[in-house]
Design an enzyme around this catalytic site. Structure first.
Site, short mmCIF file in Angstrom:
data_model
loop_
_atom_site.label_atom_id
_atom_site.label_comp_id
_atom_site.label_asym_id
_atom_site.label_seq_id
_atom_site.Cartn_x
_atom_site.Cartn_y
_atom_site.Cartn_z
N THR A 124 0.87 -1.46 -0.50
CA THR A 124 0.29 -0.20 0.00
C THR A 124 0.95 1.14 -0.39
OG1 THR A 124 -1.37 1.87 1.19
CG2 THR A 124 -0.06 -0.40 2.59
N TYR A 146 -1.57 0.61 10.76
CA TYR A 146 -1.80 -0.09 9.30
C TYR A 146 -0.41 -0.24 8.65
CZ TYR A 146 -3.58 -0.85 4.10
OH TYR A 146 -3.60 -1.10 2.75
#
Length: 313
Positions: A124, A146
Site C-alpha cells: 500500500t 496499518y
C-alpha cells in the site's frame, strides 16, 4: 496454471481472482470472512466468484494449522489478505496478527510449493507515510499501525526473495476505487449516503487531500501483468496507481454530477494517520510491466454508481 489468491472475498482480491480465472487459470481463493465490515458483502463477492468456478476456502492466515490441509501445488500466490485502513475500531493486535503473522504463515506455506513461480505481495502507498508521492527508492516513513505492519509484511516477503527461498515482489497500490469498494471507504459511503439522503461525514480538512484515485480494473491490469515476468520483478517493489491527482472535494463533485444531486456534508474530526497526498510515481511499473492506467475518475465513478444501484437499491 494453479493460482492462490488470499483475501479473495474482499474488494480488490475478488476482482483479481476473476481476471485470473478469465485468463484460463485454476484459481483458489482464501478468506477468513472477517467482520471488520459487513460479512454479507464478502459472501456476495464469494458467491460471484464461485459461480465462475473459483473455489473459496474459509481460512484464517493468523493460524498456521488452518493451512495444513491446503494442497501445496500452486504456481502463483497473490497475497491480498490484510487488516485494512486506519479505523479506530482496529487494535494494534488486529494489524499485527493479520498483516504480519498472517503473512509469515503464508510464506511458510509458500516454501512447500515446489513449482511456485512467484509470490506477489499486495502492499500500500500508506507505507510511504503522510506524503506518498515518491518512487520506490525513497525510505518509508509510515504514520499508522496499518502502514507499519504492511511495511513489515512487505519486508518479510522480500527477505524470502533476497535469501533465494522463493521469487517474490511487492506491489504498492494507490487509492483504489470502483465496484465492490468497502462500505466505509470514501466513494461507496458517499454514494450510499447520497441515495439514502444521509449527510456524509467528511473528515476535517480532507476535502483538500490530494489522491491518485485509481480505478480497480486498472489496478488489476498491473497486478496480473507480473505473470511470466518472474525474473524481472523478483525482489522488486513496484508502485501501481495513476499519475493523475484529484482532491477529495473534486471527487465529491464528480459523484454529485453523476447523480445530479447535491450531497450534504457533515464535518467531523480529522483522523490520525490520514495521508495528505498520494501521487503514484509509476515510471518503474511502466518500464517493467508496460503498465498504463487509462480510466478517468469520472468514467470509473460512473461505473461504481451503476454497481451500487444494481446491487443495493
Amino acid at each position: 496454471m494453479k493460482i492462490l489468491v488470499t483475501g479473495a472475498a474482499g474488494y480488490i482480491g475478488s476482482h483479481v481472482a476473476e481476471r485470473l480465472k478469465s485468463l484460463g487459470n485454476e484459481v483458489v481463493g482464501l478468506d477468513n470472512f472477517s467482520d471488520y465490515y459487513d460479512v454479507s458483502l464478502k459472501k456476495l463477492n464469494a458467491k460471484a466468484l464461485e459461480e465462475k468456478g473459483i473455489r473459496i476456502e474459509k481460512i484464517d492466515l493468523r493460524y498456521s494449522e488452518e493451512l495444513q490441509n491446503l494442497p501445496a501445488d500452486f504456481n502463483y500466490i497473490f497475497h491480498f489478505a490484510a487488516q485494512p485502513g486506519i479505523s479506530a475500531a482496529s487494535s494494534f493486535e488486529d494489524y499485527l496478527g493479520n498483516n504480519v503473522i498472517g503473512t509469515k504463515n503464508l510464506l511458510d506455506f509458500a516454501f512447500k510449493n515446489k513449482n511456485l513461480n512467484l509470490f506477489v505481495n499486495i502492499a500500500t502507498s500508506s507505507i510511504y507515510g503522510i506524503h506518498a508521492a515518491f518512487d520506490e527508492s525513497v525510505p518509508p516513513t509510515p504514520v499508522s499501525h496499518y502502514g507499519v505492519t504492511k511495511l513489515a509484511a512487505e519486508q518479510l516477503v522480500l527477505e524470502s526473495s533476497r535469501l533465494g527461498d522463493i521469487k517474490a515482489c511487492s506491489l504498492r497500490l494507490y487509492s483504489v476505487y470502483g465496484p465492490r469498494e468497502r462500505p466505509e471507504k470514501l466513494y461507496t459511503k458517499l454514494i450510499a449516503n447520497a441515495f439514502k439522503n444521509i449527510p456524509f461525514p467528511l473528515y476535517k480538512g480532507s476535502e483538500n487531500h490530494l489522491r491518485s484515485f485509481t480505478y480497480v480494473q486498472d489496478i488489476v491490469d498491473g497486478v496480473v501483468s507480473v505473470i511470466g515476468l518472474e525474473d524481472i520483478v523478483n525482489n522488486e517493489i513496484i508502485n501501481l496507481g495513476t499519475e493523475e491527482e484529484n482532491t477529495t472535494q473534486h471527487g465529491i463533485e464528480i459523484v454529485e454530477q453523476i447523480l445530479n444531486k447535491k450531497i450534504d456534508l457533515q464535518i467531523v474530526e480529522a483522523r490520525s494517520g490520514d495521508q495528505l497526498r498520494t501521487k503514484a510515481v509509476i515510471d518503474k511499473a511502466r518500464k517493467l510491466l508496460d503498465y498504463n492506467p487509462k480510466t478517468s475518475l469520472y468514467e470509473g465513478l460512473k461505473v461504481q454508481v451503476e454497481w451500487y444501484q444494481n446491487n443495493f437499491l
